[in-house]
Design a protein around this motif. Sequence first.
Motif, PDB file in Angstrom:
ATOM      1  N   ASN A 304       1.028  -1.121   0.287  1.00 20.71           N
ATOM      2  CA  ASN A 304      -0.098   0.089   0.164  1.00 20.71           C
ATOM      3  C   ASN A 304       0.606   1.318  -0.161  1.00 20.71           C
ATOM      4  O   ASN A 304       0.639   1.932   0.844  1.00 20.71           O
ATOM      5  CB  ASN A 304      -1.345  -0.324   1.103  1.00 20.71           C
ATOM      6  CG  ASN A 304      -2.211  -1.019   1.071  1.00 20.71           C
ATOM      7  OD1 ASN A 304      -2.379  -2.046   0.268  1.00 20.71           O
ATOM      8  ND2 ASN A 304      -2.536  -2.102   2.643  1.00 20.71           N
ATOM      9  N   VAL A 305       1.685   1.179  -0.841  1.00 23.83           N
ATOM     10  CA  VAL A 305       2.501   2.453  -0.740  1.00 23.83           C
ATOM     11  C   VAL A 305       2.118   2.787  -2.262  1.00 23.83           C
ATOM     12  O   VAL A 305       1.887   2.755  -3.197  1.00 23.83           O
ATOM     13  CB  VAL A 305       3.969   2.006  -1.286  1.00 23.83           C
ATOM     14  CG1 VAL A 305       4.943   3.118  -1.603  1.00 23.83           C
ATOM     15  CG2 VAL A 305       4.232   1.154   0.610  1.00 23.83           C
ATOM     16  N   LEU A 306       2.531   4.317  -2.199  1.00 22.95           N
ATOM     17  CA  LEU A 306       2.232   5.250  -3.433  1.00 22.95           C
ATOM     18  C   LEU A 306       3.335   5.847  -3.802  1.00 22.95           C
ATOM     19  O   LEU A 306       4.481   6.089  -3.457  1.00 22.95           O
ATOM     20  CB  LEU A 306       1.139   6.485  -2.791  1.00 22.95           C
ATOM     21  CG  LEU A 306      -0.235   6.563  -2.155  1.00 22.95           C
ATOM     22  CD1 LEU A 306      -0.234   8.146  -2.421  1.00 22.95           C
ATOM     23  CD2 LEU A 306      -0.903   6.035  -3.500  1.00 22.95           C
ATOM     24  N   THR A 307       4.036   5.418  -4.903  1.00 23.07           N
ATOM     25  CA  THR A 307       4.837   5.795  -5.725  1.00 23.07           C
ATOM     26  C   THR A 307       4.796   6.824  -7.221  1.00 23.07           C
ATOM     27  O   THR A 307       3.617   6.287  -7.916  1.00 23.07           O
ATOM     28  CB  THR A 307       5.496   4.748  -6.594  1.00 23.07           C
ATOM     29  OG1 THR A 307       4.887   3.583  -7.344  1.00 23.07           O
ATOM     30  CG2 THR A 307       6.108   3.951  -4.316  1.00 23.07           C
ATOM     31  N   ILE A 352      -0.169  13.650  -3.159  1.00 22.91           N
ATOM     32  CA  ILE A 352      -0.985  13.106  -3.745  1.00 22.91           C
ATOM     33  C   ILE A 352      -1.854  12.163  -2.740  1.00 22.91           C
ATOM     34  O   ILE A 352      -0.920  11.609  -2.039  1.00 22.91           O
ATOM     35  CB  ILE A 352      -0.386  12.519  -4.675  1.00 22.91           C
ATOM     36  CG1 ILE A 352       0.588  11.107  -4.336  1.00 22.91           C
ATOM     37  CG2 ILE A 352       0.915  13.028  -5.656  1.00 22.91           C
ATOM     38  CD1 ILE A 352       1.606  10.563  -5.795  1.00 22.91           C
ATOM     39  N   LYS A 353      -2.744  10.914  -4.065  1.00 27.94           N
ATOM     40  CA  LYS A 353      -3.496  10.650  -2.829  1.00 27.94           C
ATOM     41  C   LYS A 353      -4.092   8.862  -4.199  1.00 27.94           C
ATOM     42  O   LYS A 353      -3.457   9.571  -5.746  1.00 27.94           O
ATOM     43  CB  LYS A 353      -5.245  11.172  -2.607  1.00 27.94           C
ATOM     44  CG  LYS A 353      -5.857  11.729  -3.452  1.00 27.94           C
ATOM     45  CD  LYS A 353      -7.536  12.931  -2.916  1.00 27.94           C
ATOM     46  CE  LYS A 353      -8.212  13.488  -4.084  1.00 27.94           C
ATOM     47  NZ  LYS A 353      -7.287  14.100  -4.644  1.00 27.94           N
ATOM     48  N   PRO A 354      -4.617   8.310  -3.677  1.00 23.47           N
ATOM     49  CA  PRO A 354      -5.570   7.434  -4.499  1.00 23.47           C
ATOM     50  C   PRO A 354      -6.029   7.781  -5.360  1.00 23.47           C
ATOM     51  O   PRO A 354      -6.613   8.447  -5.375  1.00 23.47           O
ATOM     52  CB  PRO A 354      -5.881   6.354  -3.779  1.00 23.47           C
ATOM     53  CG  PRO A 354      -4.931   6.062  -2.848  1.00 23.47           C
ATOM     54  CD  PRO A 354      -4.539   7.794  -2.559  1.00 23.47           C
ATOM     55  N   GLY A 355      -6.124   7.653  -7.048  1.00 19.69           N
ATOM     56  CA  GLY A 355      -6.939   8.479  -7.896  1.00 19.69           C
ATOM     57  C   GLY A 355      -6.331   9.118  -8.678  1.00 19.69           C
ATOM     58  O   GLY A 355      -6.851   9.594  -9.755  1.00 19.69           O
ATOM     59  N   ASP A 356      -5.612   9.591  -8.016  1.00 27.25           N
ATOM     60  CA  ASP A 356      -4.952  11.126  -8.737  1.00 27.25           C
ATOM     61  C   ASP A 356      -4.508  10.556  -9.854  1.00 27.25           C
ATOM     62  O   ASP A 356      -3.638  10.385 -10.283  1.00 27.25           O
ATOM     63  CB  ASP A 356      -4.188  11.923  -7.666  1.00 27.25           C
ATOM     64  CG  ASP A 356      -4.291  12.701  -6.722  1.00 27.25           C
ATOM     65  OD1 ASP A 356      -5.752  13.124  -7.260  1.00 27.25           O
ATOM     66  OD2 ASP A 356      -3.584  13.253  -5.553  1.00 27.25           O
ATOM     67  N   ARG A 357      -4.401  11.794 -11.107  1.00 28.45           N
ATOM     68  CA  ARG A 357      -3.693  11.255 -12.635  1.00 28.45           C
ATOM     69  C   ARG A 357      -2.217  12.503 -12.538  1.00 28.45           C
ATOM     70  O   ARG A 357      -2.706  13.563 -12.151  1.00 28.45           O
ATOM     71  CB  ARG A 357      -4.807  12.327 -13.713  1.00 28.45           C
ATOM     72  CG  ARG A 357      -5.816  11.350 -13.696  1.00 28.45           C
ATOM     73  CD  ARG A 357      -6.571  11.269 -14.582  1.00 28.45           C
ATOM     74  NE  ARG A 357      -6.327  11.313 -16.108  1.00 28.45           N
ATOM     75  CZ  ARG A 357      -6.907  10.807 -16.288  1.00 28.45           C
ATOM     76  NH1 ARG A 357      -6.474   9.284 -16.384  1.00 28.45           N
ATOM     77  NH2 ARG A 357      -6.204  10.040 -18.231  1.00 28.45           N
ATOM     78  N   VAL A 358      -1.325  11.671 -12.462  1.00 27.89           N
ATOM     79  CA  VAL A 358      -0.231  12.503 -12.800  1.00 27.89           C
ATOM     80  C   VAL A 358       0.900  12.593 -13.866  1.00 27.89           C
ATOM     81  O   VAL A 358       0.819  11.069 -14.115  1.00 27.89           O
ATOM     82  CB  VAL A 358       1.120  11.904 -11.871  1.00 27.89           C
ATOM     83  CG1 VAL A 358       2.221  12.025 -11.976  1.00 27.89           C
ATOM     84  CG2 VAL A 358       0.506  12.271  -9.941  1.00 27.89           C
TER      85      VAL A 358
END
Length: 382
Positions: A304-307, A352-358
């Motif tokens: 559960n890591v955002l990268t 940033i958070k899950p669902g963001d478009r980067v």
Amino acid sequence: MCSLCAFLLGSCNGNSASKGHEHEHEQEEQNGEHKEEGAEKHSDEIILPKVKADAAGVEVQVIKPSSFCQVIKTSGQVMPAQGDEATVVATAAGIVSFRTLLTEGAKVSKGTSLLTISSKEIVDGDPINKARSSYQIAKQEYDRSKELLKSRIVSEREFNMVKENYENARLTFEAISKNHSANGQAVKSPISGFVNKILVKEGDYVSVGQQIASVTQNKKLFLRAELSEKHYSSLKTITSANFKTPYDEKVYGLKELNGRLVSFGKASDATSFYIPVTFEFDNKGEVIPGAFVEVYLLSSPKNNVLTVPRTALTDEGGLFFVYLQLDEEGYKKQEVKLGADDGIKVEILSGIKPGDRVVTKGAYQVKLASASSAIPAHSHEH
């Protein structure tokens, strides 16, 4: 009485009109505030038309939590794998002469002549002539002894000694004369591959058995990483690694190169405070043996890591930013806090958070668009 009624009626109408006017004025002020809030809400929006974004190669990725390994960053060196490199030695004593241009990195085939060694002008003389002379004398003695053996003039024991001397002289002459020409003794490559090192230069004197070059097949390579003693407790959790070369700044992942962990040291030696960790991998790219590299050792995974890819980041005075896509043509600059970095992806701790478009590719083009984005907010509608 009628005059009093008329006065009261006029007064009421006047108050009503005044209140109505004040209400309208308040309504206009509120509407104005809403407009200003709306303008401020989109004042930091960057407009980049889709046609220009596509032309600039802008790519966007939806952020999702995933597994990410803990990273230990260190240094290391790429080395030839065992059995993948051959040493070329001098087969005769003499003066080195390069008949063709030979450079490190040159591709050679098995049996390719790399250089010649001439013994004509040295004190001991040309060994090929000595070997030929010894062989001819030994052959004559052998032929004579063979005839005498028939007549029992020489014994079986004497004949065997002559025969052994003849065989040794023959083998020596054939070995030396095999690659000999008018220019001298040719030294050939024992394997197909690439010239790794050249240890002599034109005109050098070499003796028999002296190392003069090395040839590598470059198919398998070793990555030797130096692990600091403070990370000794994490040693057994290391499973793979990424590394970055200094000559092209490219990051290679061992998983994509069929890499595997070969061994790791049990302790550091007396001259170093580092523990060696060795990997083997296929050289599918342009990795140069001997190069010193940056190494990202990969150990225990975290969930559960955002990268984001490193290409998504822009650095401004030590602060890092990404660009979020709001809609087809709208983008927003967002500061992020970084965590672990494996050379390919970077952990994002906040921003940033899950669902963001980067934006993962073309972030620099979006940054340039923000510098020239003087377009009024009302010109772009969501």
